[in-house]
Scaffold this active site. Structure first.
Site, PDB file in Angstrom:
ATOM      1  N   GLU A 121       6.450   5.241  24.396  1.00  0.00           N
ATOM      2  CA  GLU A 121       5.182   4.632  23.981  1.00  0.00           C
ATOM      3  C   GLU A 121       4.080   5.695  23.838  1.00  0.00           C
ATOM      4  O   GLU A 121       2.978   5.555  24.380  1.00  0.00           O
ATOM      5  CB  GLU A 121       4.765   3.541  24.970  1.00  0.00           C
ATOM      6  N   GLU A 266      12.522  -2.468  25.279  1.00  0.00           N
ATOM      7  CA  GLU A 266      12.153  -3.040  26.582  1.00  0.00           C
ATOM      8  C   GLU A 266      11.665  -4.465  26.373  1.00  0.00           C
ATOM      9  O   GLU A 266      10.832  -4.721  25.506  1.00  0.00           O
ATOM     10  CB  GLU A 266      11.024  -2.241  27.259  1.00  0.00           C
TER      11      GLU A 266
END
Length: 490
Positions: A121, A266
Site C-alpha cells: 500500500e 487482503e
C-alpha cells in the site's frame, strides 16, 4: 481388465488428490509481527490442514520460506516499503535481493515462489508521497533481476494497493477512476504490469468502511444480500466488497486496461478492540467470503473469480496499532493457532486448530490478594509499564476485556507482561503488588493468555521437512502399488 482399470483409475484419483483439503485456491496472509510466533513448520501444517494452498508473506522471512519448501503452497513474497528506495536506486541491489530471497529458496528448498509483491500500500494518502518516487523503479528493477535470474516466466510481480488509489465522484462503481494526484503514475505502473504478464493487487476492507463512518449501512458490509441495494445502471450491488472491487474495474476500463488480472491481496474482519470487531461479525463476514470462494463467485463486472487472500491467518501481538487497536486481532486463528470461531472451509471441512503447539507453564501473574489498600498512582504506573512492553489492547473500551474491574484490569496487564517476558521470575514483581497463581483468572470473553514456549520448539523448519518427507514416502509407496497393478494386468 475392467476391474483392474477401475482400480487403477481410483488409485490415480487418490494420487492426485490425497493431499487435497477444503476449497481449491484458498489463500491467506501470514503476518510475522508477534512476540511469540508459532513455529513455521506448525503454521505450514495449519495451512495445509485447512486447505490453504496460497500464502502471502509481507517480508522474505527465511524460516517461513524454508518451511514452505516442497509444501505444495504457492508463495507471494513481499518487499517492505522501507526497502523500496534501495531497490529503486540500484539494479545490483535488486539482483542481490532476488538471489537471496527468491532464487535460493526455489533452488535449494523447493519453495514455490510465484509472485513478488513490491511494497505494501505504498500510495496511501497518509504516507504523503513518501514512496511515489521509488515504487515504480523498484518494480522495474526487481522484474529485471527476476528475468536475469531466469525466473521471469515463473515469478510474476505486483504492487499491493490500498483501495484509496481509486475513487468515484458519482458515488457509484461505474464512476470509478484513479486518484488525480497519482493517476499518471498508476497508468504507467498498470501498463508495465500488463506488458510483462503481471497483475494488479488491491486490498479491500469492508470493516474499515464501517468503522470509519458511523452512517455506513452495516448490512452493506456483509454478504447476506439483505442490505438496501445500490443500483448502478443495469447492475445492483448488495455489498460493499463487490461495489469497491468494481469501482477499480471501472477505473481500469476507463483507462484502457479492462483486461488486466486483478487479485484481492487482503480482505477480512478483526475480532476485538472496536464495537464492530467481534467474534460474531468476523465469523459472519469470513464465512460469507469463504462461501463465495467455494462457489467460484466473482463480482458483477468480473464474473470470473479471482484469488482472494484472507487477512489474516494468525493474530499478531506486536503489530503497529497506529490505525487502531484492532490491528492485532485480524486472525482467523488466535496467536497460538487455536480456533477463534467455527468456519466451514469448503467441501464440508471445518476449520481445525494448529497441532503440536507447546506452551509455557500453566501459571499466571495477577494482582496479589494481599496487596491491601492500593495507591492509585503506583498501580497506574505499574499497569502503564506492563502495557508498554506487552499487548493490552483487549482491555480498551468496548473490547473483550474492556469491562474488567480495576483489580482484574491490573491482573490482565501484569499477566500479559509476565507471559511476554517468558514467565521470568522477576517479571511478576510490580512493586510487590503481584503474585504468581496456578488458578486461571480468565472470565469469558476475557482470556488471560499463556504464551507459546519458543524454547521448546525447533524454529529451523526441520519439522516441516519431516512432514514433506513423510508425504513423499507415501506417494512413492502408492506409485509402487500402481506399477505392480499395471504389471500384473499385462
Amino acid at each position: 481388465m475392467g476391474r483392474c482399470s477401475l482400480f487403477v483409475f481410483l488409485l490415480i484419483l487418490c494420487l492426485l488428490g490425497f493431499e487435497s483439503r477444503g476449497v481449491s485456491g484458498l489463500a491467506c496472509n501470514w503476518g510475522l509481527q508477534s512476540t511469540h510466533p508459532l513455529p513455521p513448520d506448525i503454521v505450514v501444517r495449519l495451512m495445509k490442514d485447512n486447505g490453504l494452498d496460497k500464502v502471502k508473506l509481507f517480508e522474505a522471512d527465511p524460516a517461513a520460506l524454508k518451511a514452505l519448501g516442497k509444501s505444495g503452497i504457492e508463495v507471494m513474497v513481499g518487499i517492505p516499503n522501507d526497502m523500496l528506495a534501495s531497490l529503486a536506486g540500484s539494479p545490483a541491489n535488486a539482483e542481490a535481493w532476488v538471489q537471496q530471497n527468491v532464487s535460493t529458496f526455489i533452488s535449494k528448498f523447493g519453495t514455490d515462489i510465484r509472485f513478488v509483491a513490491i511494497g505494501n500500500e505504498p500510495f496511501l494518502h497518509s504516507y504523503k508521497d513518501m514512496f511515489t518516487q521509488t515504487t515504480f523503479p523498484a518494480l522495474q528493477n526487481i522484474l529485471a533481476a527476476l528475468v536475469k535470474a531466469g525466473l521471469g516466466k515463473k515469478v510474476k510481480v505486483t504492487i499491493p494497493l490500498n483501495a484509496d488509489v481509486y475513487q468515484t465522484d458519482s458515488g457509484l462503481p461505474s464512476g470509478g477512476d484513479f486518484r488525480p494526484d497519482i493517476r499518471d503514475l498508476m497508468l504507467k505502473i498498470i501498463k508495465f504490469l500488463q506488458d510483462n504478464g503481471g497483475f494488479l493487487t488491491v486490498n479491500i476492507y469492508p470493516f474499515l468502511s464501517l468503522q470509519a463512518d458511523p452512517n455506513f449501512p452495516k448490512e452493506f458490509a456483509f454478504f447476506n444480500n439483505v442490505a438496501n441495494p445500490v443500483v448502478d445502471g443495469p447492475i445492483t450491488y448488495t455489498n460493499v466488497y463487490d461495489a469497491n472491487f468494481d469501482t477499480l474495474i471501472s477505473a481500469l476500463e476507463k483507462n484502457g486496461f479492462g483486461q488486466i488480472p486483478v487479485i484481492v491481496g487482503e480482505v477480512g474482519w478483526p475480532t476485538d478492540c472496536d464495537p464492530n470487531a467481534n467474534i460474531d461479525n468476523a465469523r459472519r463476514f469470513n464465512q460469507g467470503l469463504l462461501d463465495r470462494i467455494a462457489k467460484g463467485q466473482g463480482t458483477p463486472k468480473r464474473r470470473t473469480p479471482t484469488d482472494i487472500y484472507i487477512f489474516s491467518l494468525i493474530d499478531e501481538d506486536n503489530k503497529s496499532i497506529e490505525p487502531g487497536n484492532f490491528e492485532r486481532h485480524w486472525g482467523i486463528f488466535n496467536y497460538d493457532g487455536s480456533v477463534k470461531y467455527p468456519l466451514n472451509m469448503g467441501n464440508g471441512k471445518t476449520i481445525v486448530q494448529a497441532k503440536g503447539v507447546k506452551y509455557l507453564s500453566r501459571q499466571w501473574c495477577v494482582l496479589s490478594p494481599s496487596a491491601g489498600v492500593l495507591d492509585p498512582n503506583v498501580l497506574s504506573q505499574s499497569i502503564t509499564y506492563a502495557c508498554q512492553y506487552a499487548d493490552c489492547t483487549s482491555t480498551s473500551p468496548g473490547s473483550s476485556c474492556g469491562n474488567l474491574d480495576p483489580q482484574r484490569n491490573a491482573s490482565y496487564a501484569f499477566n500479559m507482561y509476565y507471559q511476554t517476558m517468558n514467565q521470568r521470575k522477576d517479571a511478576c514483581s510490580f512493586n510487590n503488588l503481584s503474585v504468581v497463581t496456578t488458578v486461571d483468572p480468565s472470565q469469558p470473553p476475557c482470556r488471560y493468555e499463556i504464551m507459546i514456549d519458543i524454547g521448546k520448539h525447533d524454529l529451523s523448519a526441520s519439522g516441516c521437512a519431516k512432514v514433506a518427507r513423510t508425504g513423499s514416502r507415501l506417494l512413492i509407496a502408492l506409485l509402487m502399488v500402481l506399477a505392480s497393478v499395471i504389471n500384473g494386468a499385462r
